[in-house]
Design an enzyme around this catalytic site. Structure first.
Site, PDB file in Angstrom:
ATOM      1  N   GLN A   1       0.833  -1.195   0.000  1.00 15.33           N
ATOM      2  CA  GLN A   1       0.000   0.000   0.000  1.00 15.33           C
ATOM      3  C   GLN A   1       0.870   1.247   0.000  1.00 15.33           C
ATOM      4  O   GLN A   1       1.861   1.332   0.722  1.00 15.33           O
ATOM      5  CB  GLN A   1      -0.910   0.005   1.229  1.00 15.33           C
ATOM      6  CG  GLN A   1      -1.725   1.273   1.425  1.00 15.33           C
ATOM      7  CD  GLN A   1      -1.016   2.291   2.309  1.00 15.33           C
ATOM      8  OE1 GLN A   1      -0.174   1.938   3.125  1.00 15.33           O
ATOM      9  NE2 GLN A   1      -1.345   3.565   2.136  1.00 15.33           N
TER      10      GLN A   1
ATOM     11  N   THR B   1      -3.705   4.319  -1.733  1.00 19.40           N
ATOM     12  CA  THR B   1      -4.677   4.961  -0.849  1.00 19.40           C
ATOM     13  C   THR B   1      -4.829   6.434  -1.206  1.00 19.40           C
ATOM     14  O   THR B   1      -3.856   7.186  -1.166  1.00 19.40           O
ATOM     15  CB  THR B   1      -4.246   4.813   0.621  1.00 19.40           C
ATOM     16  OG1 THR B   1      -4.177   3.424   0.953  1.00 19.40           O
ATOM     17  CG2 THR B   1      -5.239   5.501   1.548  1.00 19.40           C
TER      18      THR B   1
ATOM     19  N   LYS C   1      -7.714   2.715  -3.387  1.00 17.90           N
ATOM     20  CA  LYS C   1      -8.405   2.503  -2.103  1.00 17.90           C
ATOM     21  C   LYS C   1      -8.926   3.832  -1.548  1.00 17.90           C
ATOM     22  O   LYS C   1      -8.170   4.795  -1.426  1.00 17.90           O
ATOM     23  CB  LYS C   1      -7.448   1.864  -1.096  1.00 17.90           C
ATOM     24  CG  LYS C   1      -8.059   1.559   0.266  1.00 17.90           C
ATOM     25  CD  LYS C   1      -7.026   0.867   1.155  1.00 17.90           C
ATOM     26  CE  LYS C   1      -7.610   0.476   2.502  1.00 17.90           C
ATOM     27  NZ  LYS C   1      -7.902   1.651   3.341  1.00 17.90           N
TER      28      LYS C   1
ATOM     29  N   HIS D   1     -11.889   4.319   5.137  1.00 16.89           N
ATOM     30  CA  HIS D   1     -10.698   4.241   5.987  1.00 16.89           C
ATOM     31  C   HIS D   1     -11.071   3.772   7.399  1.00 16.89           C
ATOM     32  O   HIS D   1     -10.495   4.205   8.389  1.00 16.89           O
ATOM     33  CB  HIS D   1      -9.989   5.595   6.041  1.00 16.89           C
ATOM     34  CG  HIS D   1      -8.490   5.494   6.071  1.00 16.89           C
ATOM     35  ND1 HIS D   1      -7.709   5.662   4.957  1.00 16.89           N
ATOM     36  CD2 HIS D   1      -7.619   5.239   7.081  1.00 16.89           C
ATOM     37  CE1 HIS D   1      -6.432   5.532   5.276  1.00 16.89           C
ATOM     38  NE2 HIS D   1      -6.360   5.258   6.558  1.00 16.89           N
TER      39      HIS D   1
END
Length: 388
Positions: A127, A155, A251, A275
């Site tokens: 990530q 993200t 994401k 989140h």
């Protein structure tokens, strides 16, 4: 303590961890309304029970980004996992590999990419945040490639950190935070010995490898806070798409139009996520946002979902709402804090068993069979009512 569900691991984690660490993983943004709704909205999803369907050929395995998963679950990226158990990222990655699912390493992990990747035999996911320091991002991508990472989880819902009031009360931040954390560690000797002493170095390994100097917990908020980039736009991600040739997942999607933008961008997947309720309080839960997003882009890319998942039943609910797979975050960290690698492996076994029960009683023989048909009529009508 008897362990029969993720909630039992949460209780065990609270007993073992210093409060600043427990509340950091357990808490959310502002008054935590979205945090709670992530769980309650998912619990309100009613499934359609079917009987006499000959369920002797049940199959949980699925294909995702060229990999075979034993079940449609991956461990989510969670910052500071190595503070919850000794070299926690390594233990969690080994547990995921043992159960045949992917592990996603966070940018802000304690253990660096180069420590975690060799510890497992299956490919790892990584990530990455959108940061002002593009040099760090490029360095992290190069190291991920070299370590054999297959899938990048990008993200995008942190252009600025969320306001987490609980952190100030618990000692993660706020007045005299360092002193408060030290006093809490002293009063939790099992954690202090196993993680505080034997789990060193307490370093953000991926960041210090780039900066050339150790980056401890005290620098965590400062470095990230200075590097989140509120100016980021889709065009700024183009160089990453060119640089990273493997599967790329965006994401932090909660709106159908953003999901369509991800398709236009060329993403291989999205994660419907708020989140874990840690960014903007008051937004839709993932369970409420998912159906409209699935209606908009299902079949054009893979749809993953997280936030609020605590059981195998919740996994089936998310799949019925439109997800292809889910990411498991808090639940695995509770298990890791309570019992290390063995705890995470046991949690995943529990989730698999719960999925089997739910699939058997909804008449769904395989993951591909789980669709809106597995939802009760009331749930389908509710989902239609909130679609844009």
């Amino acid at each position: 303590m008897i362990i029969s569900a993720a909630s039992d691991y949460r209780a065990a984690a609270e007993a073992r961890l210093p409060p600043f660490l427990f509340h950091y993983i357990d808490g959310g943004a502002y008054a935590e309304h979205t945090l709670r709704r992530n769980v309650s909205d998912l619990a309100d999803v009613a499934l359609r029970q079917r009987v006499l369907r000959n369920m002797s050929d049940l199959r949980l395995s699925t294909e995702l980004f060229g990999e075979t998963l034993a079940m449609p679950v991956a461990l989510a990226p969670v910052g500071l996992t190595g503070m919850y158990a000794r070299r926690g990222e390594v233990q969690a990655a080994r547990a995921a590999a043992a159960r045949g699912i992917p592990f996603t390493l966070s940018t802000v992990s304690v253990c660096p990419i180069e420590e975690v990747a060799p510890a497992i035999e299956r490919p790892m996911w990584f990530q990455l945040y959108v940061l002002k320091d593009r040099g760090f991002m490029r360095n992290a991508l190069e190291r991920a490639k070299a370590a054999g990472v297959t899938t990048l989880v990008f993200t995008v819902d942190m252009p600025t950190p969320g306001a987490r009031y609980r952190d100030a009360h618990s000692g993660m931040s706020g007045p005299n935070a360092s002193l408060r954390r030290m006093l809490q560690a002293v009063t939790h000797p099992r954690w202090a010995w196993d993680v505080g002493l034997l789990g060193k170095p307490h370093d953000l390994g991926n960041i210090s490898a780039y900066r050339g100097s150790p980056t401890g917990l005290q620098d965590y908020i400062g470095w990230l806070g200075a590097n989140f980039d509120p100016s980021i736009a889709w065009k700024d991600l183009e160089w990453i798409r060119e640089f990273w040739t493997g599967p790329m997942v965006i994401k932090g999607i909660l709106d159908p139009e953003d999901a369509r933008d991800a398709v236009r961008f060329g993403a291989d997947g999205i994660v419907v996520s708020n989140h874990g309720g840690r960014q903007l309080d008051g937004v839709l839960s993932s369970a409420r946002a998912l159906p409209a997003i699935a209606d908009a882009v299902k079949g054009e890319l893979k749809i993953l979902a997280d936030s609020g998942i605590r059981s195998g039943l919740d996994v089936v609910r998310m799949l019925a709402l439109g997800a292809d797979a889910v990411l498991l975050g808090r639940a695995f960290v509770y298990a890791l804090a309570a019992a290390g690698q063995a705890g995470v492996e046991n949690l995943l076994t529990l989730i698999e068993k719960e999925m089997r029960v739910a699939m058997t009683l909804t008449g769904t023989h395989s993951i591909a069979d789980i669709s809106a048909d597995a939802l009760s009529r009331v749930t389908r009508e509710r989902a239609d009512a909130i679609s844009p």
